[in-house]
Design a protein around this motif. Sequence first.
Motif, PDB file in Angstrom:
ATOM      1  N   ASP A 220       0.747  -0.963  -0.025  1.00  0.00           N
ATOM      2  CA  ASP A 220       0.359  -0.184  -0.262  1.00  0.00           C
ATOM      3  C   ASP A 220       0.976   1.209  -0.735  1.00  0.00           C
ATOM      4  OD1 ASP A 220      -2.415  -1.388   0.211  1.00  0.00           O
ATOM      5  OD2 ASP A 220      -2.314  -1.170   2.010  1.00  0.00           O
ATOM      6  N   ASP A 221       1.781   1.441   0.043  1.00  0.00           N
ATOM      7  CA  ASP A 221       3.120   2.483   0.115  1.00  0.00           C
ATOM      8  C   ASP A 221       3.732   2.664  -0.405  1.00  0.00           C
ATOM      9  OD1 ASP A 221       2.717   2.488   3.666  1.00  0.00           O
ATOM     10  OD2 ASP A 221       3.930   1.083   3.606  1.00  0.00           O
ATOM     11  N   PRO A 222       4.017   3.847  -1.486  1.00  0.00           N
ATOM     12  CA  PRO A 222       4.772   3.888  -2.780  1.00  0.00           C
ATOM     13  C   PRO A 222       5.430   2.462  -2.799  1.00  0.00           C
ATOM     14  CG  PRO A 222       4.842   5.827  -0.660  1.00  0.00           C
ATOM     15  CD  PRO A 222       3.760   4.307  -0.530  1.00  0.00           C
ATOM     16  N   ILE A 223       5.690   2.907  -4.044  1.00  0.00           N
ATOM     17  CA  ILE A 223       7.147   2.159  -4.443  1.00  0.00           C
ATOM     18  C   ILE A 223       7.886   1.862  -3.088  1.00  0.00           C
ATOM     19  CG2 ILE A 223       8.434   1.193  -6.694  1.00  0.00           C
ATOM     20  CD1 ILE A 223       6.535   1.164  -7.435  1.00  0.00           C
ATOM     21  N   CYS A 224       8.504   0.789  -3.134  1.00  0.00           N
ATOM     22  CA  CYS A 224       9.694   0.524  -1.937  1.00  0.00           C
ATOM     23  C   CYS A 224      10.666   1.803  -1.898  1.00  0.00           C
ATOM     24  CB  CYS A 224       9.623  -0.771  -1.603  1.00  0.00           C
ATOM     25  SG  CYS A 224      11.650  -1.496  -2.139  1.00  0.00           S
TER      26      CYS A 224
ATOM     27  N   LEU B  21      13.391  -9.541 -12.166  1.00  0.00           N
ATOM     28  CA  LEU B  21      12.047  -8.539 -11.939  1.00  0.00           C
ATOM     29  C   LEU B  21      12.871  -7.344 -10.657  1.00  0.00           C
ATOM     30  CD1 LEU B  21      10.479  -8.279  -9.834  1.00  0.00           C
ATOM     31  CD2 LEU B  21      10.947 -10.289  -7.772  1.00  0.00           C
ATOM     32  N   THR B  22      12.581  -6.401 -11.982  1.00  0.00           N
ATOM     33  CA  THR B  22      13.848  -5.748 -11.271  1.00  0.00           C
ATOM     34  C   THR B  22      12.972  -3.730 -11.246  1.00  0.00           C
ATOM     35  OG1 THR B  22      14.067  -4.917 -13.482  1.00  0.00           O
ATOM     36  CG2 THR B  22      16.021  -5.502 -12.794  1.00  0.00           C
ATOM     37  N   ALA B  23      13.194  -3.247 -10.856  1.00  0.00           N
ATOM     38  CA  ALA B  23      12.682  -1.420 -10.972  1.00  0.00           C
ATOM     39  C   ALA B  23      12.123  -1.093 -12.215  1.00  0.00           C
ATOM     40  CB  ALA B  23      13.799  -0.321 -10.925  1.00  0.00           C
ATOM     41  N   LEU B  24      12.194  -1.970 -13.451  1.00  0.00           N
ATOM     42  CA  LEU B  24      11.446  -1.140 -14.148  1.00  0.00           C
ATOM     43  C   LEU B  24      10.191  -1.992 -13.890  1.00  0.00           C
ATOM     44  CD1 LEU B  24      14.505  -2.175 -17.315  1.00  0.00           C
ATOM     45  CD2 LEU B  24      13.134  -0.385 -16.829  1.00  0.00           C
ATOM     46  N   VAL B  25       9.721  -3.153 -13.889  1.00  0.00           N
ATOM     47  CA  VAL B  25       8.599  -3.387 -13.874  1.00  0.00           C
ATOM     48  C   VAL B  25       8.019  -3.954 -12.588  1.00  0.00           C
ATOM     49  CG1 VAL B  25      10.253  -5.518 -15.653  1.00  0.00           C
ATOM     50  CG2 VAL B  25       9.414  -6.023 -12.996  1.00  0.00           C
ATOM     51  N   VAL B  26       8.847  -3.209 -11.497  1.00  0.00           N
ATOM     52  CA  VAL B  26       8.303  -3.325 -10.164  1.00  0.00           C
ATOM     53  C   VAL B  26       6.652  -2.354  -9.755  1.00  0.00           C
ATOM     54  CG1 VAL B  26       8.716  -2.401  -7.626  1.00  0.00           C
ATOM     55  CG2 VAL B  26       9.958  -3.694  -9.165  1.00  0.00           C
ATOM     56  N   PRO B  27       6.986  -1.299 -10.389  1.00  0.00           N
ATOM     57  CA  PRO B  27       5.334  -0.387 -10.357  1.00  0.00           C
ATOM     58  C   PRO B  27       4.114  -1.033 -11.115  1.00  0.00           C
ATOM     59  CG  PRO B  27       7.560   0.870 -10.879  1.00  0.00           C
ATOM     60  CD  PRO B  27       7.811  -0.396 -11.802  1.00  0.00           C
ATOM     61  N   ASP B  28       4.715  -1.842 -11.802  1.00  0.00           N
ATOM     62  CA  ASP B  28       3.610  -2.349 -12.641  1.00  0.00           C
ATOM     63  C   ASP B  28       2.927  -3.269 -11.835  1.00  0.00           C
ATOM     64  OD1 ASP B  28       2.795  -0.545 -15.054  1.00  0.00           O
ATOM     65  OD2 ASP B  28       4.244  -2.038 -16.333  1.00  0.00           O
ATOM     66  N   LEU B  29       4.177  -4.059 -11.387  1.00  0.00           N
ATOM     67  CA  LEU B  29       3.852  -6.025 -10.910  1.00  0.00           C
ATOM     68  C   LEU B  29       2.785  -5.339  -9.229  1.00  0.00           C
ATOM     69  CD1 LEU B  29       4.077  -8.661 -11.859  1.00  0.00           C
ATOM     70  CD2 LEU B  29       6.632  -7.838 -10.130  1.00  0.00           C
ATOM     71  N   GLN B  30       3.680  -4.071  -8.657  1.00  0.00           N
ATOM     72  CA  GLN B  30       3.569  -3.690  -7.069  1.00  0.00           C
ATOM     73  C   GLN B  30       1.518  -3.455  -7.186  1.00  0.00           C
ATOM     74  OE1 GLN B  30       5.505  -1.084  -5.381  1.00  0.00           O
ATOM     75  NE2 GLN B  30       3.904  -0.491  -3.824  1.00  0.00           N
ATOM     76  N   ALA B  31       0.974  -2.088  -8.911  1.00  0.00           N
ATOM     77  CA  ALA B  31      -0.387  -2.692  -8.754  1.00  0.00           C
ATOM     78  C   ALA B  31      -1.546  -4.006  -9.537  1.00  0.00           C
ATOM     79  CB  ALA B  31      -0.560  -1.375 -10.003  1.00  0.00           C
ATOM     80  N   GLU B  32      -0.741  -4.776  -9.846  1.00  0.00           N
ATOM     81  CA  GLU B  32      -1.419  -6.225 -10.124  1.00  0.00           C
ATOM     82  C   GLU B  32      -1.886  -6.896  -8.302  1.00  0.00           C
ATOM     83  OE1 GLU B  32      -1.873  -6.935 -12.918  1.00  0.00           O
ATOM     84  OE2 GLU B  32      -2.363  -8.274 -12.534  1.00  0.00           O
ATOM     85  N   LEU B  33      -0.413  -6.835  -7.457  1.00  0.00           N
ATOM     86  CA  LEU B  33      -0.310  -7.445  -6.903  1.00  0.00           C
ATOM     87  C   LEU B  33      -1.484  -6.884  -5.833  1.00  0.00           C
ATOM     88  CD1 LEU B  33       3.402  -7.913  -6.027  1.00  0.00           C
ATOM     89  CD2 LEU B  33       1.889  -9.461  -6.398  1.00  0.00           C
ATOM     90  N   LYS B  34      -1.097  -5.680  -5.516  1.00  0.00           N
ATOM     91  CA  LYS B  34      -2.022  -5.385  -4.078  1.00  0.00           C
ATOM     92  C   LYS B  34      -3.707  -5.699  -4.839  1.00  0.00           C
ATOM     93  CE  LYS B  34      -2.574  -0.348  -3.779  1.00  0.00           C
ATOM     94  NZ  LYS B  34      -2.250   1.584  -3.776  1.00  0.00           N
ATOM     95  N   ASN B  35      -3.497  -5.420  -6.300  1.00  0.00           N
ATOM     96  CA  ASN B  35      -4.946  -5.598  -6.831  1.00  0.00           C
ATOM     97  C   ASN B  35      -5.887  -6.968  -5.849  1.00  0.00           C
ATOM     98  OD1 ASN B  35      -5.908  -3.600  -7.721  1.00  0.00           O
ATOM     99  ND2 ASN B  35      -5.304  -4.093  -9.967  1.00  0.00           N
ATOM    100  N   LEU B  36      -5.066  -7.804  -6.794  1.00  0.00           N
ATOM    101  CA  LEU B  36      -5.321  -9.314  -5.979  1.00  0.00           C
ATOM    102  C   LEU B  36      -5.858  -9.826  -4.553  1.00  0.00           C
ATOM    103  CD1 LEU B  36      -2.250 -10.609  -8.059  1.00  0.00           C
ATOM    104  CD2 LEU B  36      -4.877 -11.675  -8.489  1.00  0.00           C
ATOM    105  N   LEU B  37      -4.674  -8.982  -3.894  1.00  0.00           N
ATOM    106  CA  LEU B  37      -4.256  -9.353  -2.348  1.00  0.00           C
ATOM    107  C   LEU B  37      -6.110  -8.700  -1.869  1.00  0.00           C
ATOM    108  CD1 LEU B  37      -0.577  -8.718  -1.308  1.00  0.00           C
ATOM    109  CD2 LEU B  37      -2.146 -10.974  -0.912  1.00  0.00           C
ATOM    110  N   THR B  38      -6.455  -7.495  -2.563  1.00  0.00           N
ATOM    111  CA  THR B  38      -7.950  -7.182  -1.681  1.00  0.00           C
ATOM    112  C   THR B  38      -8.738  -7.736  -2.655  1.00  0.00           C
ATOM    113  OG1 THR B  38      -7.246  -5.785  -3.817  1.00  0.00           O
ATOM    114  CG2 THR B  38      -6.446  -4.218  -1.480  1.00  0.00           C
ATOM    115  N   GLU B  39      -8.263  -9.167  -3.338  1.00  0.00           N
ATOM    116  CA  GLU B  39     -10.032  -9.359  -4.054  1.00  0.00           C
ATOM    117  C   GLU B  39      -9.422 -11.084  -2.582  1.00  0.00           C
ATOM    118  OE1 GLU B  39      -9.564 -10.256  -8.208  1.00  0.00           O
ATOM    119  OE2 GLU B  39      -8.107  -8.046  -8.697  1.00  0.00           O
ATOM    120  N   GLY B  40      -9.162 -10.817  -2.016  1.00  0.00           N
ATOM    121  CA  GLY B  40      -8.976 -11.801  -0.888  1.00  0.00           C
ATOM    122  C   GLY B  40      -8.158 -13.083  -1.343  1.00  0.00           C
TER     123      GLY B  40
END
Lengths: 1010, 105
Positions: A220-224, B21-40
Amino acid sequence: MDSELNVALNDELLVEFISESRDHLTTIESDLLAMEEGGSNIDSELVNKVFRAAHSIKGASGYFGLTKVKELAHRAETVLDMIRSGRIPPNAEVTNLLLCAFDRLREMINRPGESNGTNIDDLVESLTALASSFLPGEKKSSVWERVTLEPQGGGAPVMLSKFDYERAKDAGNRFYVVEMDLIHDIERRGENVLAVFRRLFAAGQVVDCEVDFESVGTLDDPICNRVPLKLVLATTLGPDKIDVLFPEMQDRVKLLSEHSAEAAKEGSEKTREDSVAEMQAVLETPGSEVAQAQTSHTSIGTSRPVKSNSTEDSVRVNVATLELLMNLAGELVLGRNQLRASIAQKNGQALDAADQRINQITSELQDAVMQTRLQPIGNVFGKFPRLVRDLAASLGKEVQLEIQGKEVALDRSIIESLSDPLTHMVRNAVDHGIEPPEIRIRAGKARQGVLNLDARHEAGHVVVEIADDGRGLDAERIAKSAMSKGLVTAEKLDRMTAKEKMSLIFLPGLSTNSEVSEISGRGVGMDVVKTNLDRLGGKVEIISTVGSGTRFRIKLPLTLAIIPSLIVSVEGERFAIPQINVEEMCHVVPGQGRARVETVGNAQVLVLRDRLIPLVRLGEYLSAGEISDRRGSERDSQREKGDASNIVVVTTGAQSYGLVVSGFHDAEEIVVKPLGGHLKGLEEYAGATILGDGSLALILDVANLAVKASLSATGISDTAAKIAHEDASNDRHTFVLFHNPPNVLCALPLNTVRRIERVDAACVEMIGGRRTMKLDGGLLPLATLSDAAQVEPIPASGELAVILATVRGVDIGLLGTLPVDVVETSGSVEHTTHRQSGIAGSTIIQGRTALIVDLYELADSLLPERGNGRLATERPEPGIERQLTVLLAEDSDFFRSQIERFLKEDGYAVLAANDGEAAWELLLRSLDEVSAVVTDIEMPRLDGLGLTRRIRADALTAHLPVIALTSLAADDDAARGLAAGISDYQTKLDRDRLLERLREYTHAAAAANV
Amino acid sequence: MAACSVKREQEDVLIRLDGNLTALVVPDLQAELKNLLTEGIRRLTFDLAETAMLDSTGIGLLIAATNTAMRTGGELRVINASPEIFRLLQNMRLTARLNVSARVA
């Protein structure tokens, strides 16, 4: 471990793990035995070493999911730990149990795929029982103890497992604590975390690491943007050099020092669990072991002598050696600079100085690099205490093993190949050499036998001795046994010294006989030992006195990577021949000196002091392509002129042959470089090297060259043997020699023999009055000379030789006794004295009379119905045939008389001539009689082709069928023959085919005339 | 869209990275993961079979995802780590905390 993490056998890491574990296991054995010997006087370093080995096996096997290995290693480790802390005495019982456990571990590690199915319950139970029986109330051990370290310059103290700490400290490491942030200190500085850790692994070992999860935050935090961590690094780098690993982070790297001598003990179960997890994590890291091994060697190399068998593997290079190499590389750069400067200035004096300097550095560099390949022979010796202990116990003997010179170093390739032969010899010494206690006492010796293993340097070689004070070798008994086996002749034995007689145990035939080994004390598989040592360029010597012991002395080269070689040139190219293969060099000038080159057919041999040495003309052999086209004619003319030749007589150990080269050059120490992949297929080369003048030389593989040049193991060139019969001037024959007991030497022309087998007499079956044996899935009819001729029968027991031949399309085997030999002789064949059924005649070979066997007559007596059947159905009407006369031209007395005899037997009149010219004259004189010509090709004065041309050119004779005889029907020979007008080609001594063809021709001719 | 394929099976999700798995893909991935985890989603599995490179930001993402999963009562696993990545995480003492298993050849 995750279920997906099943054993992957092709995993590189796994391979590494296996080889590393094997290394550990090899030294464990001797260490355990040393522990047992030490008794209560525990060498803590030794115990620690075994403990660490068990530990690292446990850790790594966990990583690979080898659960059973892990469990067993764990149990063993627990017991070892208790030995270390003095709670369990390392007595025989404990040592035995541990040895068994490590044996089982080795089995499992050798077959990792099946290890999880291995039953280890018995061992686990015993080990657990052992541990618990000695376990006091509180379950603490030094493994779980912790030490507190304080950072220099302040900061929170660091706790480490005492085990990890002490281990790393013993290896001469310093400890640093580093606090950094993966994002800010690594990524933002353009570094990669993998690369940073790779540096750490190379320099030392991460003994602890803690990542601050809290600071990282959640999704939930901004990119670490923070990943803080604190790691403890053990490394030999001093505080002044540690910056190399952590550039621009000086303030965050702190040297740790021990808080107090007293270790802080953490009792709580929880901390213990943590430390287990940590320790495991460290040990599960495959790389950390390597790093550790390296650092520990540094300390060994610089400060301490090698104490116990080190787990040294030459892949792991002593850091001191590496530093030396680095220094030398630096020196070399300076030397190069000096050289370039002097060249630029054209300063001759400076150039000389530079040359000298580079020369010296190179020698030092060579020595240093050699060091990296050297391994102590202790790695091989290490397994013997166990072997001797177990073997002696099982044989009821008492043997004390003494080992000297463990530290003597040899090239790793030699060390690896030395293991088997040495094991064999040690086993033999205990098994056959050293007597049981009661016999020793009776002989006035000490109850306990002594087996001494000794390695030492001697004049650029390493000498390994295996000596026992057992019963010794009885040279006469060995000699007798060798003679009764037919491996050596009485005549030869007479000339042998006692030492040479003892060396007979290295003969293959002798050593397989267990009876002999019991009588003489040794002999099982000694031929294999010899072969292995030969391959390493080693020499074995036996020194033995009956009753007081045997000493095997093995002399080995230090390395196989740099070898003294003879440089030769062939058609402008240079080649290196390893000195070890060079027997002698000769310069042969025709008509001068005693050595001479003789031609046998189209192959050449060197006659040197009564030896017949096949020759390989390296130039012709190697340059089949354009070079030979370009230079071929020149060479041929040279060869015809019979110019002087330079010949290197080389030996492969099993055979010798001569290499004809254009010139000899210096002997040089060459550095063997492997051939590139695209040349890998060329087996005649062992590698390449760069010579002093910068040119390239290929290194000849003498053994493979012999194979490629199709030299047979009998020492006579196949080609030479095959065409020996066609030899124009010498009338040489090659015979297979065998014996018909008791002392009748028999000979069979080599080209009638298909192959030779050794069989046990028990394999011979006698059914319905006929001898047969099973061979290749069928029944082979067997003949012996006694079937047809008046000689003693073949013995019914022992080893026999079966000489296979095809007679009239049927395979038969001729039984004889050993030894079987192949010899070339120029002796004439005598056809009357010994002539009888089954024996064609006799000849003198090596001063003895040899009976020449007539296979056809033997076959007739063996299978009379076949021979008679042929006569009845195939022989044409005698009325026509009796009129026919055949002209036979053949220069070899032997073949001429053979062919003449069977032609006559088949009803022909024969006019025989010993060359083409004589045959032509005979033909002109008896034009009316002759209805066919049978001629040899190679003959003096006028050869078979010339004779045929004359016959075809003359109207009176042009119609005659001409059948040519050859030893080997080669295609181009046949083509030339047909061009000359030869009607048909037949192989000499294939009597049936020749007669059949002759009948066809003469019949057709006779029919046409009628 | 993140450089990965997402395979979902009830409460399990397998995230197979297409590359590093580097800084290049992390922003997209983080958003994706966030969605998944909120979906239970309860169990998140990262498959690193195709991943040769892992950088600090990537490690940060794995830790952040673990932290999130812990908070929501879920679980995170990392499978098929290359030998080098596995060794790195092992030395950082993260294999147990991130449930990392190595690649089987």
